[in-house]
Design a protein around this motif. Structure first.
Motif, PDB file in Angstrom:
ATOM      1  N   PHE A   9       0.983  -1.401   0.154  1.00 51.83           N
ATOM      2  CA  PHE A   9      -0.144  -0.085   0.146  1.00 51.83           C
ATOM      3  C   PHE A   9       0.946   1.370  -0.068  1.00 51.83           C
ATOM      4  CE2 PHE A   9      -3.278  -3.054   1.500  1.00 51.83           C
ATOM      5  CZ  PHE A   9      -4.373  -2.653   0.273  1.00 51.83           C
ATOM      6  N   ASP A  10       1.893   1.282   0.570  1.00 54.04           N
ATOM      7  CA  ASP A  10       3.031   2.311   0.494  1.00 54.04           C
ATOM      8  C   ASP A  10       3.165   2.640  -0.812  1.00 54.04           C
ATOM      9  OD1 ASP A  10       2.747   2.988   3.145  1.00 54.04           O
ATOM     10  OD2 ASP A  10       4.641   1.948   3.737  1.00 54.04           O
ATOM     11  N   ILE A  11       3.650   1.480  -1.449  1.00 49.95           N
ATOM     12  CA  ILE A  11       4.137   1.652  -2.913  1.00 49.95           C
ATOM     13  C   ILE A  11       3.210   2.178  -3.847  1.00 49.95           C
ATOM     14  CG2 ILE A  11       4.976   0.262  -4.933  1.00 49.95           C
ATOM     15  CD1 ILE A  11       6.413  -1.791  -3.040  1.00 49.95           C
ATOM     16  N   LEU A  12       1.652   2.086  -3.748  1.00 44.97           N
ATOM     17  CA  LEU A  12       0.568   2.399  -4.363  1.00 44.97           C
ATOM     18  C   LEU A  12       0.430   3.990  -3.956  1.00 44.97           C
ATOM     19  CD1 LEU A  12      -2.057  -0.317  -3.977  1.00 44.97           C
ATOM     20  CD2 LEU A  12      -0.796   0.187  -6.117  1.00 44.97           C
ATOM     21  N   GLU A  13       0.652   4.221  -2.648  1.00 45.74           N
ATOM     22  CA  GLU A  13       0.275   5.723  -2.468  1.00 45.74           C
ATOM     23  C   GLU A  13       1.559   6.412  -3.211  1.00 45.74           C
ATOM     24  OE1 GLU A  13      -1.081   8.424   1.247  1.00 45.74           O
ATOM     25  OE2 GLU A  13       0.123   6.412   1.585  1.00 45.74           O
ATOM     26  N   GLU A  14       2.647   6.034  -2.918  1.00 41.81           N
ATOM     27  CA  GLU A  14       3.859   6.703  -3.739  1.00 41.81           C
ATOM     28  C   GLU A  14       3.567   6.806  -5.300  1.00 41.81           C
ATOM     29  OE1 GLU A  14       8.564   6.479  -3.923  1.00 41.81           O
ATOM     30  OE2 GLU A  14       7.469   5.025  -3.120  1.00 41.81           O
ATOM     31  N   TYR A  15       3.141   5.567  -5.757  1.00 46.04           N
ATOM     32  CA  TYR A  15       2.941   5.707  -7.338  1.00 46.04           C
ATOM     33  C   TYR A  15       1.792   6.830  -7.613  1.00 46.04           C
ATOM     34  CZ  TYR A  15       1.843   4.295 -11.847  1.00 46.04           C
ATOM     35  OH  TYR A  15       1.440   4.419 -13.239  1.00 46.04           O
ATOM     36  N   LEU A  16       0.830   6.744  -6.991  1.00 48.97           N
ATOM     37  CA  LEU A  16      -0.462   7.670  -7.217  1.00 48.97           C
ATOM     38  C   LEU A  16       0.080   9.019  -7.070  1.00 48.97           C
ATOM     39  CD1 LEU A  16      -3.250   5.482  -6.065  1.00 48.97           C
ATOM     40  CD2 LEU A  16      -2.739   6.015  -8.353  1.00 48.97           C
ATOM     41  N   ASN A  17       0.890   9.326  -5.779  1.00 56.68           N
ATOM     42  CA  ASN A  17       1.128  10.553  -5.724  1.00 56.68           C
ATOM     43  C   ASN A  17       2.277  11.437  -6.603  1.00 56.68           C
ATOM     44  OD1 ASN A  17      -0.390  10.916  -3.136  1.00 56.68           O
ATOM     45  ND2 ASN A  17       1.339  10.145  -2.126  1.00 56.68           N
ATOM     46  N   ASN A  18       2.881  10.378  -7.302  1.00 58.22           N
ATOM     47  CA  ASN A  18       3.887  10.807  -8.264  1.00 58.22           C
ATOM     48  C   ASN A  18       3.411  10.791  -9.617  1.00 58.22           C
ATOM     49  OD1 ASN A  18       5.644  11.096  -6.186  1.00 58.22           O
ATOM     50  ND2 ASN A  18       6.632   9.279  -6.332  1.00 58.22           N
ATOM     51  N   ASN A  19       2.568  10.178 -10.123  1.00 58.68           N
ATOM     52  CA  ASN A  19       2.104   9.852 -11.346  1.00 58.68           C
ATOM     53  C   ASN A  19       0.539  10.251 -11.929  1.00 58.68           C
ATOM     54  OD1 ASN A  19       4.491   8.409 -12.623  1.00 58.68           O
ATOM     55  ND2 ASN A  19       4.258   7.333 -10.483  1.00 58.68           N
TER      56      ASN A  19
END
Length: 251
Positions: A9-19
């Protein structure tokens, strides 16, 4: 296993925030409002329900683009004014804003007055609609609003739509729609073992308690990773070659 879930879920959040730009945070904001003691008014509940209806088979991005016009079309969700408006007027306005679904909108607008009256009945019985949605577990509230044998059954509102309405007023519950069922199923992330709406709700509740992430936050991350005009990664035809959580997937 808990750490794996948290990392995913941390990876998902980082991806969405950046992309992904312009992600709507309505459900996250609603959760925070309720945590901070906000009591949602009848108008806010009606708005939450109508927007949940409008999003059925219509891009949420498109609805977000026209929120101001939609608010005006629906009289800023004044229940008495809305009960007097001809359904055809609402249908025509929704169509002009290109938020119309040929499969759902007509039935929704023709049943709007009846649904408002059901919500009024609930509000009178429970001394406020907000008292009703907090008087039992979210699962039980969904059943009271979505199950066909309930005296409070909302017309043209199945389980997923009712869950979306409840999330819009800060109730922590997953919405078992097509995106969530697909990405959380056995052939992808294997977060749930069933395709049953109520079983998915129950299993996400257990997962939330286990890893300490709210159901709404998990829903927000998973849905936006899938949805058209947002992440569009784990869609019906997934983009596995660029998926940032592929190692957690069974596909």
């Amino acid at each position: 296993m808990v750490n794996d879930y948290l990392k995913m879920f941390d990876i998902l959040e980082e991806y969405l925030n950046n992309n992904v730009d312009d992600i709507d945070q309505t459900i996250l904001n609603a959760i925070e409002l309720r945590k901070n003691g906000h009591i949602f008014s009848f108008e806010e509940h009606l708005k939450a329900f109508i927007y949940a209806q409008l999003s059925a088979l219509v891009s949420w991005k498109k609805i977000c683009e026209h929120k101001q016009e939609l608010d005006l079309l629906f009289c800023n969700f004044d229940k008495d004014k809305l009960k007097e408006i001809a359904p055809e007027t609402l249908i025509d306005g929704i169509r002009k804003l290109k938020c119309y679904s040929p499969f759902t909108t007509k039935n929704q607008m023709y049943s709007l007055k009846e649904n408002i009256e059901i919500l009024e009945k609930i509000a009178n019985k429970y001394n406020g609609i907000d008292n009703f949605v907090t008087q039992s577990t979210p699962e039980n509230v969904v059943k009271m609003l979505a199950d066909k044998n309930s005296v409070y059954k909302l017309r043209f509102a199945a389980v997923a739509l009712v869950c979306e309405y409840l999330r819009n007023v800060g109730i922590d519950i997953i919405k078992p729609d097509a995106h969530i069922k697909r990405i959380s199923g056995a052939d992808r992330l294997n977060l749930v073992s069933s395709s049953s709406d109520y079983q998915i709700i129950a299993e996400f509740k257990k997962l939330s308690e286990k890893i300490g992430i709210s159901q709404v936050k998990m829903d927000y991350l998973l849905w936006n990773y899938c949805a058209k005009k947002y992440g569009e990664i784990c869609a019906k035809t997934p983009k596995c070659d660029i998926c940032v959580i592929r190692k957690y997937c069974n596909r």
